[in-house]
Design an enzyme around this catalytic site. Structure first.
Site, PDB file in Angstrom:
ATOM      1  N   GLU A 187      33.555 -49.301  18.639  1.00  0.00           N
ATOM      2  CA  GLU A 187      32.182 -49.512  19.117  1.00  0.00           C
ATOM      3  C   GLU A 187      31.164 -49.295  17.998  1.00  0.00           C
ATOM      4  O   GLU A 187      30.172 -50.026  17.900  1.00  0.00           O
ATOM      5  CB  GLU A 187      31.883 -48.582  20.301  1.00  0.00           C
ATOM      6  CG  GLU A 187      32.765 -48.793  21.525  1.00  0.00           C
ATOM      7  CD  GLU A 187      32.696 -50.206  22.077  1.00  0.00           C
ATOM      8  OE1 GLU A 187      31.673 -50.888  21.865  1.00  0.00           O
ATOM      9  OE2 GLU A 187      33.667 -50.638  22.726  1.00  0.00           O
ATOM     10  N   GLU A 251      35.364 -59.263  18.236  1.00  0.00           N
ATOM     11  CA  GLU A 251      36.126 -58.140  18.775  1.00  0.00           C
ATOM     12  C   GLU A 251      37.282 -57.786  17.849  1.00  0.00           C
ATOM     13  O   GLU A 251      37.567 -56.604  17.607  1.00  0.00           O
ATOM     14  CB  GLU A 251      36.656 -58.485  20.173  1.00  0.00           C
ATOM     15  CG  GLU A 251      35.596 -58.546  21.257  1.00  0.00           C
ATOM     16  CD  GLU A 251      34.934 -57.210  21.503  1.00  0.00           C
ATOM     17  OE1 GLU A 251      35.603 -56.164  21.346  1.00  0.00           O
ATOM     18  OE2 GLU A 251      33.742 -57.194  21.853  1.00  0.00           O
TER      19      GLU A 251
END
Length: 418
Positions: A187, A251
């Site tokens: 993150e 991602e």
């Protein structure tokens, strides 16, 4: 009164732009239909005579657009990848400030106090990641702050301004501190790589180009119903061809960079693939519906686990260069595989049929088998057995500092069974 950040202003105006494109296309269609036949013939002749002028004008326009896009190319920090950035980091910082204020207001009654052990554990993990990666300017210049939200959602996210939001559901999904560090590293990687600004920039360009398609669809389709259907098909194609693949690419990049951040913080990076295997196993056991990867903005759990597995050797080499303590000899991946295998064997002894595989187990084929397997996983004796054969639970505290060099180093105190 504070002006709206450019990205937020674009999001607000986006529906209006699409509406104007629809109205323009529909007006062109009605105008063309209302033209007498002789006027239509004259228009055809006019376009044929000036086709080369129109083609040259279109070529010049495309060249100008290409030059504008080239002036907005930027080098991604850490990876050095060239990407398009229409919105600057400063503009997105303004948007992040507004977003964090909105989230803090939304979760005001669900935030754990800073004295809560879970909050302190996440705080220590984030500060450890930030301290051990301070050689990266995008990490050192951000004031990282932690907010733990009491919610069953398995989610965590980090805003570009360093606001870290972790849901307690995520803390229940990770098996140990190492997995938590890898999730937080992922993150934080999104934030330091400016992925939100990058994805918004792509969306901005695609949306502008799609306005031309929207106008053409409403101008060329013979009726409004067909135009609506064509517009819906265009949106889906844009998602499948541009938005979803690009999101999956970001991602995967965040997985890679996040793993390196965790490695420099001395986490056991071998726990990364296990986390995604755990989520895949939970989905299979609970029968949760999963979309095919090409329909999703994220890679599948299985593909993420496999991709992270391939990155482990490089991450371990990086970890060795950071004066980290030696890792336990037992690999968490092997422990997880053995644990699942033994549970599957135990379930077969109780009469469950249709379970195959060890490293990537398949879902139970019957409702009865699913119930037996769930009861097997949920029973207290098996929970104790699992805890003895895997890394410590996430509530395990981070070890105390042992000196200046090890003050921010995560010690792996796993006592794993053979």
């Amino acid at each position: 009164m504070r002006a709206l950040p450019a990205p937020l202003l674009w999001m607000v105006l986006k529906p209006l732009q699409k509406l104007l494109a629809i109205l323009l296309g529909r007006s062109l269609r009605k105008w063309w239909v209302a033209l007498p036949d002789n006027r239509r013939q004259l228009m055809h002749v006019w376009f044929r005579r000036r086709r080369w002028h129109l083609a040259a004008g279109l070529g010049v326009t495309l060249l100008i657009l290409a030059l504008l896009l080239l002036t907005h190319l930027d080098e991604s920090p850490v990876t050095g990848r060239l990407r398009l950035l229409v919105f600057s980091r400063e503009k997105y910082m303004e948007l992040a400030a507004l977003t964090s204020e909105a989230h803090l207001e939304e979760f005001a009654e669900q935030l754990l106090p800073v004295t809560d052990p879970l909050h302190q554990m996440v705080e220590q993990s984030v500060q450890l990641l930030a301290q051990r990666n301070k050689d990266i300017p995008e990490v050192s210049k951000v004031p990282w702050s932690v907010h733990v939200v009491e919610s069953s959602q398995i989610n965590a996210f980090v805003l570009p301004n360093g606001k870290v939001f972790v849901f307690t559901g995520m803390l229940g999904a990770v098996a140990d501190v190492d997995q938590l560090m890898i999730v937080l590293g992922h993150e934080m990687a999104h934030a330091i790589l400016d992925h939100s600004a990058e994805q918004a920039s792509l969306s901005h360009v695609v949306d502008l180009l799609s306005l031309i398609l929207v106008t053409a669809i409403w101008a060329l389709c013979p009726g409004d119903s067909l135009a609506l259907l064509g517009g819906w098909a265009k949106d889906k194609l844009m998602e499948l061809m541009f938005n979803h693949p690009y999101s999956r690419k970001l991602e995967a990049e965040a997985d890679q960079v996040g793993l390196h951040l965790a490695a420099k913080a001395c986490a056991d990076v071998r726990a990364g693939p296990v986390f995604w295997q755990q989520l895949e196993l939970v989905d299979q056991v609970t029968g949760s519906p999963t979309l095919p990867e090409w329909l999703s903005t994220h890679p599948s759990h299985r593909n993420r686990s496999g991709q992270m597995d391939r990155l482990i050797p490089q991450a371990l080499e990086l970890r060795e260069t950071c004066a980290c303590p030696a890792l336990p000899p037992i690999d968490p991946r092997a422990v997880f595989s053995k644990t699942v295998h033994e549970l599957l064997e135990k379930s077969k002894e109780q009469g469950v049929r249709g379970l195959e595989g060890t490293h990537e187990p398949q879902s139970v084929s019957t409702p009865a088998g699913l119930a037996v397997f769930q009861n097997l996983l949920a029973s207290s004796s098996n929970v104790d057995w699992l805890n003895k054969n895997r890394v410590p639970a996430v509530t395990s505290p981070l070890p105390a500092a042992a000196g200046k060099e090890s003050q921010h180093v995560l010690q792996n105190t796993s006592q794993q069974g053979s």
